[in-house]
Design a protein around this motif. Structure first.
Motif, PDB file in Angstrom:
ATOM      1  N   GLY A 284       0.080  -4.072  -6.766  1.00  0.00           N
ATOM      2  CA  GLY A 284       0.565  -5.258  -7.442  1.00  0.00           C
ATOM      3  C   GLY A 284       1.018  -6.310  -6.447  1.00  0.00           C
ATOM      4  O   GLY A 284       0.927  -6.118  -5.229  1.00  0.00           O
ATOM      5  N   PRO A 285       1.542  -7.443  -6.937  1.00  0.00           N
ATOM      6  CA  PRO A 285       2.010  -8.517  -6.047  1.00  0.00           C
ATOM      7  C   PRO A 285       3.097  -8.060  -5.081  1.00  0.00           C
ATOM      8  O   PRO A 285       3.222  -8.595  -3.982  1.00  0.00           O
ATOM      9  N   ASP A 286       3.881  -7.058  -5.492  1.00  0.00           N
ATOM     10  CA  ASP A 286       4.948  -6.547  -4.633  1.00  0.00           C
ATOM     11  C   ASP A 286       4.484  -5.394  -3.742  1.00  0.00           C
ATOM     12  O   ASP A 286       5.292  -4.775  -3.043  1.00  0.00           O
ATOM     13  N   GLY A 287       3.188  -5.105  -3.762  1.00  0.00           N
ATOM     14  CA  GLY A 287       2.655  -4.025  -2.943  1.00  0.00           C
ATOM     15  C   GLY A 287       2.738  -2.661  -3.580  1.00  0.00           C
ATOM     16  O   GLY A 287       2.331  -1.659  -2.983  1.00  0.00           O
ATOM     17  N   ALA A 288       3.255  -2.591  -4.816  1.00  0.00           N
ATOM     18  CA  ALA A 288       3.401  -1.300  -5.496  1.00  0.00           C
ATOM     19  C   ALA A 288       2.038  -0.714  -5.846  1.00  0.00           C
ATOM     20  O   ALA A 288       1.113  -1.435  -6.239  1.00  0.00           O
ATOM     21  N   PHE A 289       1.925   0.610  -5.724  1.00  0.00           N
ATOM     22  CA  PHE A 289       0.676   1.310  -6.017  1.00  0.00           C
ATOM     23  C   PHE A 289       0.379   1.295  -7.514  1.00  0.00           C
ATOM     24  O   PHE A 289       1.277   1.487  -8.340  1.00  0.00           O
ATOM     25  N   ILE A 290      -0.888   1.048  -7.855  1.00  0.00           N
ATOM     26  CA  ILE A 290      -1.333   1.075  -9.249  1.00  0.00           C
ATOM     27  C   ILE A 290      -2.450   2.119  -9.359  1.00  0.00           C
ATOM     28  O   ILE A 290      -3.493   1.978  -8.720  1.00  0.00           O
ATOM     29  N   PRO A 291      -2.254   3.173 -10.145  1.00  0.00           N
ATOM     30  CA  PRO A 291      -3.295   4.213 -10.254  1.00  0.00           C
ATOM     31  C   PRO A 291      -4.543   3.679 -10.938  1.00  0.00           C
ATOM     32  O   PRO A 291      -4.503   2.670 -11.648  1.00  0.00           O
ATOM     33  N   LEU A 292      -5.642   4.388 -10.739  1.00  0.00           N
ATOM     34  CA  LEU A 292      -6.945   3.956 -11.245  1.00  0.00           C
ATOM     35  C   LEU A 292      -6.916   3.671 -12.740  1.00  0.00           C
ATOM     36  O   LEU A 292      -7.467   2.669 -13.213  1.00  0.00           O
ATOM     37  N   THR A 293      -6.268   4.531 -13.508  1.00  0.00           N
ATOM     38  CA  THR A 293      -6.292   4.389 -14.969  1.00  0.00           C
ATOM     39  C   THR A 293      -5.482   3.196 -15.462  1.00  0.00           C
ATOM     40  O   THR A 293      -5.616   2.800 -16.626  1.00  0.00           O
TER      41      THR A 293
END
Length: 448
Positions: A284-293
Motif C-alpha cells: 500500500g501507500p505506507d509500504g504495508a504488505f497486501i496479500p494476493l487475494t
C-alpha cells in the motif's frame, strides 16, 4: 573501525566509506552524499562490473577485488571531479586498467624468472587474451558468469549460492534463509565454488550446444531465485527489490533469444513477467504488505501479463511440462482471474500436485497445502500441513506458521491462530511482513 577476518567486498567498501569521509568534506561534498552515491553505484553496477571483470581475468575473487579497487578509487576522486555521467563505465574503465597493469607486472616477473632459469617463454600472452575478452560479445556478461557458476563440477546448492552472492548481491545470511540453511554452510559453499571454478580456467562465457543445454536447468533456477529475492525480499525494510526483478527479466529475455526452442526458458520468462505484473499492487501507500487475494487487480501491469501469457503459450506449444512451465501455469491462473473470487483454485491445487512430482521440495509441499486450503477448505490445508510440519528445512521458515495461522483463522479457530502468526512474525527478517503478521495476530482477538 576494524575489519573482521574474512571480510567480503561489502565490508571493505563500507570500511572505506567511513575512512574517507573526511576527504569528501574537504572537497565540499558531505560524507553522507558521497556514501549514498557510492552505495547506489555499488548496488546498481556491482553485478555487471564483477561479471565483465571475471570474463577478463577468469577469477571471481580477483574480479571482486578489482571491482572493490575501482569503487575505492571513486571514493578518492568523485569528491574532487564530481560523479561521472556514466558511473558504471567509469568504474569498468578503472578496473580494466588495473587488470591490465596487474597482468603486465605478472608477465614481467615471469619473464625475469624464465631468464634466470634459462627457459624459453612459451606462455600465452595473458594481456592480449584479456584485451580480447573485453570485446567478446557472446551472449551477455552476466549470463556468462551465471553459466560459469553452474559448471557441472559444482553441486546444485553451490551453484545457486554463488550466483545469488555474485550476481544477485545477496548477503550470505539472505542466501542462507532462501536455502533454509545456516550462514556458515552457505559461506563455505561459496568459497569452495570460487576455488573450484578458478582451477578449471573457465572462460566466463555463455557456452554453445550440448554444454549450454546441460547447464540450463541450474541457470533457470538461479535466475528465478534472483527474481524471487526481488519479489519478496528476505530481509530489510523494503518488501520488494525491483532492481533484482528487472535484472532477472532482462536475463530471461536474453536467454529466450539464445535458446528459442527451449520450453523451460519460455516458462521461466512467462513466470517472472506475470509475477512482476503484481509488484506495485503488493504494498500500500505506507509500504504495508497486501496479500494476493486482497490486491487491487486494476494495479496489475496488463502489458506484462500479456507478455507473460504469450511466453506461456510459446512454452505450451513447445510441449513443455517442466517445473518452470508448471509454475507459469500457476501464475497464469491468477493473471486470468479478474477478481480473487474468480481464481480457479481446484486447477491450482491440481497443478501443485503435478509440481511436487516433477520437483519435490518442502516449499512446494507448503504451497500445495495452501492451494488445497483455498480449493477445498482450511481443514484440507491443515491435514496437508501436518504432514510436513516436522520437515527440518521448514523449522525456521516463517511461511509455515503463517500458513497454519491462516488456515486456523479461516476455520474460526482464532485462539490457535494467534500464536502461529506471532511465531511467523518472530521468524521473518522483513519489516513489512512482520508488521502484516502482527496485525493478523491482533485480528484474532474476538470482538467484545
Amino acid at each position: 573501525m576494524g575489519l573482521r577476518p574474512g571480510a567480503d567486498t561489502n565490508d571493505l567498501i563500507q570500511y572505506r566509506l567511513v575512512s574517507t569521509g573526511a576527504l569528501a568534506q574537504k572537497h565540499g561534498v558531505t560524507a553522507g552524499e558521497t556514501h549514498r552515491a557510492i552505495e547506489a553505484t555499488f548496488r546498481i553496477e556491482r553485478a555487471r562490473l564483477v561479471a565483465g571483470l571475471a570474463r577478463m581475468v577468469r577469477d571471481i575473487d580477483r574480479a571482486e577485488e578489482l571491482a572493490q579497487d575501482a569503487l575505492v578509487t571513486a571514493l578518492d576522486e568523485w569528491p574532487r571531479i564530481g560523479i561521472p555521467a556514466n558511473p558504471g563505465a567509469w568504474l569498468m574503465a578503472v578496473a580494466k586498467r588495473r587488470a591490465i597493469d596487474a597482468i603486465r607486472r605478472d608477465q614481467m616477473r615471469t619473464r625475469k624468472h624464465e631468464e634466470i632459469a634459462g627457459t624459453p617463454d612459451d606462455a600465452v600472452d595473458a594481456e592480449a587474451e584479456t584485451i580480447a575478452a573485453m570485446d567478446n560479445d557472446l551472449g551477455d556478461e552476466l549470463l556468462g558468469l551465471i553459466f560459469t557458476a553452474c559448471l557441472p563440477i559444482l553441486s546444485s546448492d553451490a551453484r545457486t549460492a554463488l550466483t545469488l552472492r555474485v550476481v544477485g548481491g545477496l548477503t550470505t545470511d539472505e542466501i542462507a534463509r532462501a536455502f533454509l540453511s545456516s550462514e556458515a554452510t552457505v559461506a563455505q559453499r561459496i568459497v569452495r565454488a570460487k576455488k573450484a571454478i578458478a582451477k578449471t580456467g573457465a572462460r566466463f562465457e555463455v557456452p554453445r550446444g550440448a554444454e549450454r543445454a546441460a547447464r540450463l536447468p541450474s541457470v533457470l533456477e538461479v535466475i528465478y531465485l534472483i527474481f524471487n529475492e526481488g519479489y519478496a525480499a528476505t530481509a530489510g525494510d523494503d518488501l520488494v527489490r525491483p532492481g533484482l526483478c528487472l535484472e532477472a527479466r532482462r536475463l530471461g529475455r536474453i536467454l529466450a533469444g539464445l535458446m528459442p526452442e527451449e520450453a523451460e526458458v519460455w516458462g521461466l520468462l512467462a513466470l517472472i513477467e506475470i509475477q512482476a505484473s503484481r509488484l506495485t499492487a503488493r504494498s500500500g501507500p505506507d509500504g504495508a504488505f497486501i496479500p494476493l487475494t486482497e490486491q487491487n487487480r486494476a494495479r496489475w501491469d496488463q502489458l506484462l501479463i500479456a507478455s507473460g501469457l504469450a511466453a506461456f503459450a510459446r512454452a505450451e506449444a513447445l510441449g513443455g511440462e517442466g517445473p518452470h512451465v508448471l509454475q507459469a501455469a500457476l501464475a497464469a491462473c491468477h493473471a486470468r482471474a479478474r477478481r480473487a473470487a474468480d481464481t480457479d483454485w481446484p486447477r491450482i491445487a491440481a497443478l501443485y500436485d503435478r509440481l511436487r512430482v516433477v520437483t519435490p521440495s518442502p516449499v512446494v509441499d507448503l504451497n500445495r497445502a495452501i492451494a488445497h486450503s483455498m480449493a477445498f477448505g482450511p481443514e484440507a490445508g491443515l491435514r496437508l500441513i501436518d504432514e510436513i510440519a516436522d520437515a527440518a528445512a521448514l523449522r525456521d521458515y516463517a511461511p509455515l506458521p503463517a500458513a497454519r495461522g491462516d488456515f486456523l483463522f479461516r476455520a474460526g479457530r482464532l485462539t490457535e491462530a494467534r500464536p502461529q502468526f506471532e511465531a511467523a512474525a518472530a521468524l521473518t527478517r522483513n519489516l513489512a511482513e512482520k508488521t502484516f503478521l502482527l496485525a493478523r495476530a491482533d485480528a484474532c482477538e474476538r470482538p467484545h
